[in-house]
Motif scaffolding. Sequence first.
Motif, PDB file in Angstrom:
ATOM      1  N   ASN A   1       7.646   4.486  11.982  1.00  0.00           N
ATOM      2  CA  ASN A   1       7.965   3.916  10.681  1.00  0.00           C
ATOM      3  C   ASN A   1       9.205   3.034  10.819  1.00  0.00           C
ATOM      4  O   ASN A   1      10.180   3.426  11.475  1.00  0.00           O
ATOM      5  CB  ASN A   1       8.227   5.019   9.653  1.00  0.00           C
TER       6      ASN A   1
ATOM      7  N   GLU B   1      -3.533   3.482   9.866  1.00  0.00           N
ATOM      8  CA  GLU B   1      -2.544   4.216   9.086  1.00  0.00           C
ATOM      9  C   GLU B   1      -1.379   3.339   8.618  1.00  0.00           C
ATOM     10  O   GLU B   1      -0.451   3.833   7.988  1.00  0.00           O
ATOM     11  CB  GLU B   1      -1.987   5.377   9.919  1.00  0.00           C
ATOM     12  N   THR B   2      -1.407   2.063   8.926  1.00  0.00           N
ATOM     13  CA  THR B   2      -0.289   1.182   8.570  1.00  0.00           C
ATOM     14  C   THR B   2      -0.253   0.963   7.067  1.00  0.00           C
ATOM     15  O   THR B   2      -1.258   0.614   6.438  1.00  0.00           O
ATOM     16  CB  THR B   2      -0.417  -0.166   9.293  1.00  0.00           C
ATOM     17  N   ARG B   3       0.933   1.179   6.485  1.00  0.00           N
ATOM     18  CA  ARG B   3       1.131   0.985   5.056  1.00  0.00           C
ATOM     19  C   ARG B   3       2.426   0.210   4.851  1.00  0.00           C
ATOM     20  O   ARG B   3       3.447   0.507   5.480  1.00  0.00           O
ATOM     21  CB  ARG B   3       1.200   2.324   4.305  1.00  0.00           C
ATOM     22  N   CYS B   4       2.410  -0.767   3.943  1.00  0.00           N
ATOM     23  CA  CYS B   4       3.566  -1.615   3.683  1.00  0.00           C
ATOM     24  C   CYS B   4       4.109  -1.355   2.288  1.00  0.00           C
ATOM     25  O   CYS B   4       3.345  -1.306   1.310  1.00  0.00           O
ATOM     26  CB  CYS B   4       3.182  -3.086   3.815  1.00  0.00           C
ATOM     27  N   GLY B   5       5.406  -1.192   2.174  1.00  0.00           N
ATOM     28  CA  GLY B   5       6.045  -0.988   0.890  1.00  0.00           C
ATOM     29  C   GLY B   5       6.416  -2.301   0.237  1.00  0.00           C
ATOM     30  O   GLY B   5       6.323  -3.371   0.854  1.00  0.00           O
TER      31      GLY B   5
ATOM     32  N   THR C   1       0.818  -1.224   0.000  1.00  0.00           N
ATOM     33  CA  THR C   1       0.000   0.000   0.000  1.00  0.00           C
ATOM     34  C   THR C   1       0.842   1.260   0.000  1.00  0.00           C
ATOM     35  O   THR C   1       0.304   2.357   0.117  1.00  0.00           O
ATOM     36  CB  THR C   1      -0.923  -0.004   1.231  1.00  0.00           C
ATOM     37  N   ASP C   2       2.158   1.108  -0.099  1.00  0.00           N
ATOM     38  CA  ASP C   2       3.049   2.264  -0.108  1.00  0.00           C
ATOM     39  C   ASP C   2       4.164   1.968  -1.102  1.00  0.00           C
ATOM     40  O   ASP C   2       4.863   0.964  -0.970  1.00  0.00           O
ATOM     41  CB  ASP C   2       3.625   2.501   1.294  1.00  0.00           C
TER      42      ASP C   2
ATOM     43  N   ARG D   1       5.072   1.693   7.328  1.00  0.00           N
ATOM     44  CA  ARG D   1       4.780   2.992   7.951  1.00  0.00           C
ATOM     45  C   ARG D   1       3.526   2.902   8.814  1.00  0.00           C
ATOM     46  O   ARG D   1       2.635   2.089   8.561  1.00  0.00           O
ATOM     47  CB  ARG D   1       4.577   4.062   6.876  1.00  0.00           C
TER      48      ARG D   1
ATOM     49  N   SER E   1       7.057   3.357  -1.589  1.00  0.00           N
ATOM     50  CA  SER E   1       8.406   3.818  -1.254  1.00  0.00           C
ATOM     51  C   SER E   1       9.314   2.656  -0.868  1.00  0.00           C
ATOM     52  O   SER E   1       8.895   1.660  -0.287  1.00  0.00           O
ATOM     53  CB  SER E   1       8.349   4.834  -0.114  1.00  0.00           C
TER      54      SER E   1
END
Length: 812
Positions: free
Chosen positions: A340, A398-402, A208-209, A232, A211
């Motif tokens: 993060n 708000e958790t986002r995984c790259g 979901t991220d 994050r 970066s």
Amino acid sequence: MQFPESWLREFCDPPLASAELADRLTMAGFEVESMRPVAPPFSGVVVGRVLAVADHPNADRLRVCQVDIGESGPGEPLAIVCGAPNVRVGIKVPCAVLGAVLPPAEEGATEPFRIKTGKIRGVESQGMLCSARELKLSDDHGGLLVLDESAPVGEDVRRVLGLDDTIFTLKLTPNLGHGLSVYGVAREVAALTGAPLRPPAFSPVAVTDPSTLPVTIEAADLCGRFSGRIIRGVDPAAKTPAWLVERLARCGQRAVSPLVDISNYVMFELGRPTHIFDLDRIDGGLTVRWGRAGETLELLNGTTVELDAEVGVIADARSVESLAGIMGGAATAVSDATRNVYVEAAFWWPEAVAGRSRRFHFSTDAGHRFERGVDPASTVEHIERITALIVEICGGDETRCGPIDDQVTRLPARTPVPMRVARAAKVIGMPLTQTDCEAVFARLGLPFSSGDGVVEVTPPSWRFDLALEEDLIEEVIRLVGYDALPALPPLGTLVARAPAEAVRGPALLRRQMADLGYRETISYSFIDERMEHELAGNADPIRVLNPIAADRSVMRSTLLGSLVDVLRSNLARKAGDVRVFEIGKVYFRDPAATDGPATVAGVAQPLRLAGLAYGGASPLHWSGGERTVDFFDVKGDLQTLLAPAVAEFAAASHPALHPGRSATVSIGGQPVGVIGELHPRWRQRFELPGAPIVFELDAAALMARMLPAFEPLPRQQPSWRDIALVADRAVTHAALMAAIASEPGGVLRSARLFDVYEPKAGSGDFGPGEHGLAVRLEFRADGDPLTDERIDAARAGVLSALSGIGVRLRQQ
């Protein structure tokens, strides 16, 4: 390697009892060093909820609690008196009901503690609320054991906490790095028992991220693969679940924080150490490289280490952040404020990690695994496992995984290893077919191909110990079972071989020393550097790279220091008479030394025999006074030890010995050792009340002995003559005997000095510095009769030889 049996059975659950499972693992090379229950036996303890808490009417520190134990109770709350400081309304705690049997309350007691109805300061108590210490689950006695809110009221605490479990502790050899995880042991159990293996169940987390963190690998000989991802928005207020805390505790690991606990959990589960960085504390990207001279790093354990080019590191644009494969740094460590993170999983070459921890005087679980080899093929899979746990435990809206950034530089070559079936059968000692061997490799999950009598195995990525044919033969017999080996008598021919008569072994030397009254000691081959300087005069001893103590930092080049240490230890325990010896190797640099049985290149390792005598020369007896052991007592011991060879003693100097009471020991003109009294300087330095007599001999010279030669009994009787001589005090006994032995007549058989006369000043027969000697000469002829004329001629020859060294006949 320590883990709970219940965790192992989640991956592989064979129909075996705990003891049978332990025996099967041990017989397959995975030695189960110990098994112990998670908790001692107890019964009658259920989950209770505290409904109300009131002050005790007769005690300030006690409370009267109303406790609900559900359907297991009388249907109404129990009134229980409790003094725990953390008791409060709403918590769930272990409640021992009436009739419950708890572990013994006192340390060392054997009788269990039974819960009965009783009054405490006038108030009846219908049970007991328990702490972890009272249930013998831990030493924590700070308050009640608070259970998870999900625990059902009235349920048996043993079932809720999983206390009917066993802790296995494995003692693994260095080649079994693939067994340093619960899943690795489960894989072995599946191969041994045929029970199905269930891999950990988890699904990849959605990206979901977009970066990523820039990572550069500069040292392919350090890191073969590096994988990582950014996560994050983790919840810094999250708490480690009770099930995870308990599982870590049963692996011998203390819970620290959720992110650290998750990393440790996956290490125990899958065998891969990983590291979680605080992303916001990384400056720029990461670089994987070798360290540089002058760099330093503050580690997670609080110590600061100095780095060099022999140590692998992970650095950012500002500084070094962690020791590769060993321990992370404090600068980028996660904390309660972390939001993060960057999750890293890598393959570090075992050769690049081995021994590095010991350089800094500590060891880590990560280094222990990486230096044995960790599967390079599963870095991405293990990051997915960690990510799933982070999202589950520390995740939020708000958790986002790259995406996972996976870089591969160089991985271990999986070279096929052939095994000859006939060779395996011969080494193992039982008939084997090619089908038997193929079945073993199939059970172990080892890819193989078969030919005519040869099975070729390609080691999988998680097996670093399969490189030789013998390794595969070991795998075959491990799974076939050592108990399947037939009981056969030896097939080889045993031939008794007598040792060479001219050589005596160390065992004979030990017996001879024991016969002389000496006791054998065994000591370390490394000693205090100062003692090596003083007693051996060795300014440049061989240093131990990883000494066990500061006073064991160098290799000994003499055994004398070890014996002096033994003497000091005995004197400290009031042992007055000490006679000890040691047979052992010494070590010193020798450029001429080459690889061989007693040497390595550049280092000689000769075998020596050394002894020490201190105290009385003989047991106290009414017929004579006390006398302390002296140089001549020990000299006589050496003459006995070296017989039938004739030992020669000549005054000499040695760093450890008294300058006027020491000598070299020679056989046939070849020096073989030293003997003497300990130097007064070292006697004072080591605080010895008396001076010991010490000696050190080359064991190789001692083990070579002369063979007896047959001589017929003499037909003629011997004759003796005594001569009185005047000699300068500088003439040694050895010189005197050598001159007498040079008599050319051939009838002199022996000579013995039996008296020494020290004249008074001004005596007419003696000049300055002279004294008198009396020598008995033995004459014997094996052929013609020994006449007075022949004896007188031989006596004259002796006197003539003595005149050559300035010794004259004393005038009567």
